[in-house]
Design a protein around this motif. Structure first.
Motif, PDB file in Angstrom:
ATOM      1  N   MET A  15       0.840  -1.204   0.000  1.00 16.08           N
ATOM      2  CA  MET A  15       0.000   0.000   0.000  1.00 16.08           C
ATOM      3  C   MET A  15       0.871   1.249   0.000  1.00 16.08           C
ATOM      4  O   MET A  15       0.605   2.208  -0.728  1.00 16.08           O
ATOM      5  CB  MET A  15      -0.913   0.028   1.234  1.00 16.08           C
ATOM      6  CG  MET A  15      -1.996  -1.009   1.234  1.00 16.08           C
ATOM      7  SD  MET A  15      -2.847  -1.072   2.825  1.00 16.08           S
ATOM      8  CE  MET A  15      -3.590   0.552   2.876  1.00 16.08           C
ATOM      9  N   ALA A  16       1.919   1.229   0.839  1.00 18.60           N
ATOM     10  CA  ALA A  16       2.824   2.374   0.930  1.00 18.60           C
ATOM     11  C   ALA A  16       3.551   2.617  -0.392  1.00 18.60           C
ATOM     12  O   ALA A  16       3.929   3.747  -0.692  1.00 18.60           O
ATOM     13  CB  ALA A  16       3.835   2.159   2.056  1.00 18.60           C
ATOM     14  N   ALA A  17       3.707   1.550  -1.185  1.00 15.89           N
ATOM     15  CA  ALA A  17       4.337   1.672  -2.502  1.00 15.89           C
ATOM     16  C   ALA A  17       3.338   2.136  -3.566  1.00 15.89           C
ATOM     17  O   ALA A  17       3.704   2.262  -4.733  1.00 15.89           O
ATOM     18  CB  ALA A  17       4.961   0.340  -2.905  1.00 15.89           C
ATOM     19  N   GLY A  18       2.091   2.356  -3.168  1.00 14.95           N
ATOM     20  CA  GLY A  18       1.091   2.892  -4.096  1.00 14.95           C
ATOM     21  C   GLY A  18       0.282   1.856  -4.850  1.00 14.95           C
ATOM     22  O   GLY A  18      -0.400   2.199  -5.817  1.00 14.95           O
ATOM     23  N   LYS A  19       0.357   0.614  -4.437  1.00 16.21           N
ATOM     24  CA  LYS A  19      -0.371  -0.448  -5.140  1.00 16.21           C
ATOM     25  C   LYS A  19      -1.832  -0.499  -4.701  1.00 16.21           C
ATOM     26  O   LYS A  19      -2.153  -0.245  -3.540  1.00 16.21           O
ATOM     27  CB  LYS A  19       0.270  -1.815  -4.878  1.00 16.21           C
ATOM     28  CG  LYS A  19       1.712  -1.923  -5.314  1.00 16.21           C
ATOM     29  CD  LYS A  19       1.860  -1.796  -6.797  1.00 16.21           C
ATOM     30  CE  LYS A  19       3.305  -1.982  -7.236  1.00 16.21           C
ATOM     31  NZ  LYS A  19       3.496  -1.671  -8.641  1.00 16.21           N
ATOM     32  N   THR A  20      -2.710  -0.860  -5.637  1.00 14.65           N
ATOM     33  CA  THR A  20      -4.129  -1.039  -5.336  1.00 14.65           C
ATOM     34  C   THR A  20      -4.356  -2.431  -4.769  1.00 14.65           C
ATOM     35  O   THR A  20      -3.470  -3.300  -4.847  1.00 14.65           O
ATOM     36  CB  THR A  20      -4.986  -0.900  -6.608  1.00 14.65           C
ATOM     37  OG1 THR A  20      -4.655  -1.989  -7.493  1.00 14.65           O
ATOM     38  CG2 THR A  20      -4.759   0.434  -7.312  1.00 14.65           C
ATOM     39  N   ALA A  21      -5.551  -2.664  -4.235  1.00 15.51           N
ATOM     40  CA  ALA A  21      -5.885  -3.991  -3.704  1.00 15.51           C
ATOM     41  C   ALA A  21      -5.762  -5.052  -4.805  1.00 15.51           C
ATOM     42  O   ALA A  21      -5.261  -6.149  -4.568  1.00 15.51           O
ATOM     43  CB  ALA A  21      -7.286  -3.994  -3.103  1.00 15.51           C
ATOM     44  N   ALA A  22      -6.198  -4.721  -6.011  1.00 15.50           N
ATOM     45  CA  ALA A  22      -6.105  -5.678  -7.122  1.00 15.50           C
ATOM     46  C   ALA A  22      -4.646  -5.988  -7.447  1.00 15.50           C
ATOM     47  O   ALA A  22      -4.281  -7.150  -7.664  1.00 15.50           O
ATOM     48  CB  ALA A  22      -6.825  -5.136  -8.353  1.00 15.50           C
ATOM     49  N   GLU A  51      -7.157   4.295   4.952  1.00 12.63           N
ATOM     50  CA  GLU A  51      -5.967   3.582   4.489  1.00 12.63           C
ATOM     51  C   GLU A  51      -4.707   4.432   4.615  1.00 12.63           C
ATOM     52  O   GLU A  51      -3.653   3.906   4.971  1.00 12.63           O
ATOM     53  CB  GLU A  51      -6.169   3.094   3.055  1.00 12.63           C
ATOM     54  CG  GLU A  51      -7.208   1.992   2.972  1.00 12.63           C
ATOM     55  CD  GLU A  51      -7.356   1.388   1.598  1.00 12.63           C
ATOM     56  OE1 GLU A  51      -6.537   1.669   0.710  1.00 12.63           O
ATOM     57  OE2 GLU A  51      -8.309   0.615   1.419  1.00 12.63           O
ATOM     58  N   THR A  52      -4.817   5.724   4.364  1.00 10.16           N
ATOM     59  CA  THR A  52      -3.633   6.579   4.519  1.00 10.16           C
ATOM     60  C   THR A  52      -3.204   6.630   5.978  1.00 10.16           C
ATOM     61  O   THR A  52      -2.007   6.633   6.275  1.00 10.16           O
ATOM     62  CB  THR A  52      -3.899   8.007   3.995  1.00 10.16           C
ATOM     63  OG1 THR A  52      -5.105   8.503   4.584  1.00 10.16           O
ATOM     64  CG2 THR A  52      -4.023   8.034   2.489  1.00 10.16           C
ATOM     65  N   ALA A  53      -4.169   6.641   6.884  1.00  4.86           N
ATOM     66  CA  ALA A  53      -3.844   6.630   8.317  1.00  4.86           C
ATOM     67  C   ALA A  53      -3.207   5.303   8.717  1.00  4.86           C
ATOM     68  O   ALA A  53      -2.356   5.270   9.613  1.00  4.86           O
ATOM     69  CB  ALA A  53      -5.105   6.888   9.140  1.00  4.86           C
ATOM     70  N   ALA A  57       0.313   5.147  10.513  1.00  9.33           N
ATOM     71  CA  ALA A  57       0.444   4.489  11.816  1.00  9.33           C
ATOM     72  C   ALA A  57       1.515   3.386  11.748  1.00  9.33           C
ATOM     73  O   ALA A  57       2.290   3.214  12.692  1.00  9.33           O
ATOM     74  CB  ALA A  57      -0.889   3.893  12.253  1.00  9.33           C
ATOM     75  N   ALA A  58       1.548   2.658  10.633  1.00  9.65           N
ATOM     76  CA  ALA A  58       2.563   1.618  10.472  1.00  9.65           C
ATOM     77  C   ALA A  58       3.968   2.218  10.450  1.00  9.65           C
ATOM     78  O   ALA A  58       4.902   1.664  11.044  1.00  9.65           O
ATOM     79  CB  ALA A  58       2.299   0.821   9.195  1.00  9.65           C
ATOM     80  N   LEU A  59       4.123   3.350   9.808  1.00  5.46           N
ATOM     81  CA  LEU A  59       5.421   4.046   9.797  1.00  5.46           C
ATOM     82  C   LEU A  59       5.789   4.524  11.191  1.00  5.46           C
ATOM     83  O   LEU A  59       6.908   4.308  11.656  1.00  5.46           O
ATOM     84  CB  LEU A  59       5.385   5.219   8.819  1.00  5.46           C
ATOM     85  CG  LEU A  59       5.431   4.863   7.336  1.00  5.46           C
ATOM     86  CD1 LEU A  59       5.038   6.053   6.483  1.00  5.46           C
ATOM     87  CD2 LEU A  59       6.812   4.367   6.959  1.00  5.46           C
ATOM     88  N   ARG A  60       4.830   5.171  11.867  1.00  2.84           N
ATOM     89  CA  ARG A  60       5.062   5.705  13.221  1.00  2.84           C
ATOM     90  C   ARG A  60       5.454   4.609  14.204  1.00  2.84           C
ATOM     91  O   ARG A  60       6.280   4.839  15.092  1.00  2.84           O
ATOM     92  CB  ARG A  60       3.800   6.391  13.749  1.00  2.84           C
ATOM     93  CG  ARG A  60       3.763   7.869  13.598  1.00  2.84           C
ATOM     94  CD  ARG A  60       2.670   8.525  14.431  1.00  2.84           C
ATOM     95  NE  ARG A  60       1.401   7.815  14.451  1.00  2.84           N
ATOM     96  CZ  ARG A  60       0.444   7.925  13.539  1.00  2.84           C
ATOM     97  NH1 ARG A  60       0.608   8.731  12.497  1.00  2.84           N
ATOM     98  NH2 ARG A  60      -0.681   7.246  13.643  1.00  2.84           N
ATOM     99  N   ASN A  61       4.839   3.449  14.061  1.00  6.03           N
ATOM    100  CA  ASN A  61       5.060   2.352  15.011  1.00  6.03           C
ATOM    101  C   ASN A  61       6.187   1.413  14.597  1.00  6.03           C
ATOM    102  O   ASN A  61       6.383   0.367  15.224  1.00  6.03           O
ATOM    103  CB  ASN A  61       3.766   1.566  15.196  1.00  6.03           C
ATOM    104  CG  ASN A  61       2.738   2.383  15.967  1.00  6.03           C
ATOM    105  OD1 ASN A  61       2.940   2.703  17.119  1.00  6.03           O
ATOM    106  ND2 ASN A  61       1.642   2.731  15.308  1.00  6.03           N
TER     107      ASN A  61
END
Length: 65
Positions: A15-22, A51-53, A57-61
């Motif tokens: 997701m962080a790399a900009g990929k969609t669910a598909a 999703e942006t949050a 949050a993953a980056l922060r943690n």
């Protein structure tokens, strides 16, 4: 705050790399519905609603870098 699973971490990285669910589904060999389930579970674990949050949050943690 619960820790996310290894698969949820993998999905968040894509997701962080900009990929969609598909796209993530194709990369990981799972359906986009399963990707969205992992995203929903990770959002619940980290207590966020967007999703942006989730990525923030993953980056922060320290879940992703």
């Amino acid at each position: 705050m619960s820790q996310v699973t290894p698969r949820e971490t993998e999905v968040i990285r894509w997701m962080a790399a900009g990929k969609t669910a598909a796209e993530i589904g194709t990369i990981l060999g799972i359906s986009p519905i399963t990707v969205n389930t992992h995203i929903a579970n990770a959002k619940a674990r980290l207590g966020v609603f967007k999703e942006t949050a989730l990525v923030a949050a993953a980056l922060r943690n320290g879940i992703i870098r």
